[in-house]
Design an enzyme around this catalytic site. Structure first.
Site, PDB file in Angstrom:
ATOM      1  N   ARG A  80     -59.400 -56.656  -9.814  1.00 24.03           N
ATOM      2  CA  ARG A  80     -60.068 -56.256 -10.951  1.00 24.03           C
ATOM      3  C   ARG A  80     -60.019 -57.512 -12.039  1.00 24.03           C
ATOM      4  O   ARG A  80     -60.807 -57.486 -12.788  1.00 24.03           O
ATOM      5  CB  ARG A  80     -59.418 -55.292 -11.783  1.00 24.03           C
ATOM      6  CG  ARG A  80     -59.586 -54.016 -11.209  1.00 24.03           C
ATOM      7  CD  ARG A  80     -58.809 -52.720 -11.950  1.00 24.03           C
ATOM      8  NE  ARG A  80     -59.142 -51.480 -11.374  1.00 24.03           N
ATOM      9  CZ  ARG A  80     -58.369 -50.978 -10.315  1.00 24.03           C
ATOM     10  NH1 ARG A  80     -57.440 -51.521  -9.826  1.00 24.03           N
ATOM     11  NH2 ARG A  80     -58.807 -49.591  -9.776  1.00 24.03           N
ATOM     12  N   HIS A  87     -48.609 -47.566  -2.354  1.00 23.53           N
ATOM     13  CA  HIS A  87     -49.862 -47.442  -1.943  1.00 23.53           C
ATOM     14  C   HIS A  87     -49.966 -47.755  -0.478  1.00 23.53           C
ATOM     15  O   HIS A  87     -50.915 -48.147   0.080  1.00 23.53           O
ATOM     16  CB  HIS A  87     -50.741 -48.216  -2.776  1.00 23.53           C
ATOM     17  CG  HIS A  87     -51.291 -47.797  -4.248  1.00 23.53           C
ATOM     18  ND1 HIS A  87     -51.552 -48.767  -5.307  1.00 23.53           N
ATOM     19  CD2 HIS A  87     -50.762 -46.841  -4.970  1.00 23.53           C
ATOM     20  CE1 HIS A  87     -51.618 -48.324  -6.338  1.00 23.53           C
ATOM     21  NE2 HIS A  87     -51.087 -46.908  -6.294  1.00 23.53           N
TER      22      HIS A  87
END
Length: 249
Positions: free
Chosen positions: A31, A118
């Protein structure tokens, strides 16, 4: 650097790491200004679980992009190595990582003390029979939409895609570590992805000090005792060295 006041007397540290800790190893974040999804927003759609399972074209684009993202050839950087050295001093240190690159373990952190929230890019899982295969083996097959060699099912790297639920047992362990910590340090994470980011609040509500080391503002900055904007490759080794120097001889 001298150990800050908030670090004195601390013996239990939990560290949450995000993509920013691995950029010095050549693995792009997602990001940031030069992030994978910032530069090519269409790639974001490749990480949607529903689309991944339903669309052969999505899977083909995903596997074509994967070699540049999976970090197999990357090496741990100064921040990874500093955390591993700090653990070796005998301090109670646990790493909760949002990263899937395995660099903490390769730096020398004890694998059982690293929780991969994750998942891991190192292996690939069949979405039908759950058989696991090293991702490098799958990539070496050179197929644009590889299928499971056992049952023919769709293969997915063993990571959590958007629309998937995190392993609840693993998340529970992470929350317990955050709750027990005296100091919770978030490093290189945008703290935009829940529920991992909420571990900051879990720690603070249990009485821990929160320190954030990140280039950009995060939603949890107001909860932090200190926010450090220095480059991660500088700030983390300096902080770890200060903790190590404060340890009993």
């Amino acid at each position: 650097m001298d150990l800050p006041d908030w670090g004195r007397g601390v013996s239990r540290i939990a560290v949450l790491t995000g993509a920013g800790i691995s950029t010095d190893s050549g693995i792009p974040d997602y990001r940031g200004p030069n992030g994978v999804w910032t530069k090519d927003p269409e790639l974001l759609g490749l990480f949607n679980r529903q689309d991944f399972l339903a669309d052969t074209g999505v899977r083909r684009r995903f596997w074509a992009a994967l070699p540049a993202l999976e970090g197999h050839d990357a090496e741990p950087n100064a921040a990874h190595l500093a955390l591993a050295r700090l653990e070796s001093t005998g301090l109670s240190l646990r790493i909760l990582t949002q990263n899937v690159d395995g660099l903490h373990q390769r730096a020398g952190s004890t694998p059982r003390k690293v929780l991969e929230l994750h998942g891991s890019m190192a292996s690939t899982t069949c979405t039908r029979c759950a058989a696991r295969t090293p991702t490098r083996e799958v990539l070496h097959r050179g197929e644009d939409d590889p299928a499971c060699a056992r049952c023919g099912g769709i293969l997915q790297p063993s990571i959590v895609l958007f629309g998937q639920v995190l392993d609840q047992d693993l998340l529970g362990k992470a929350a317990a570590i955050a709750w027990a910590a005296q100091l919770f340090v978030a490093i290189g994470s945008s703290l935009l992805v829940e529920p991992a980011a909420a571990l900051c609040r879990v720690a603070v509500e249990a009485g821990a000090t929160l320190v954030i080391i990140n280039r950009d503002p995060t939603p949890y900055d107001d909860l932090a005792t200190e926010v450090i904007r220095e480059p991660i490759g500088v700030a983390v080794p300096a902080l770890c060295a200060a903790f190590a120097a404060s340890r009993p001889a």
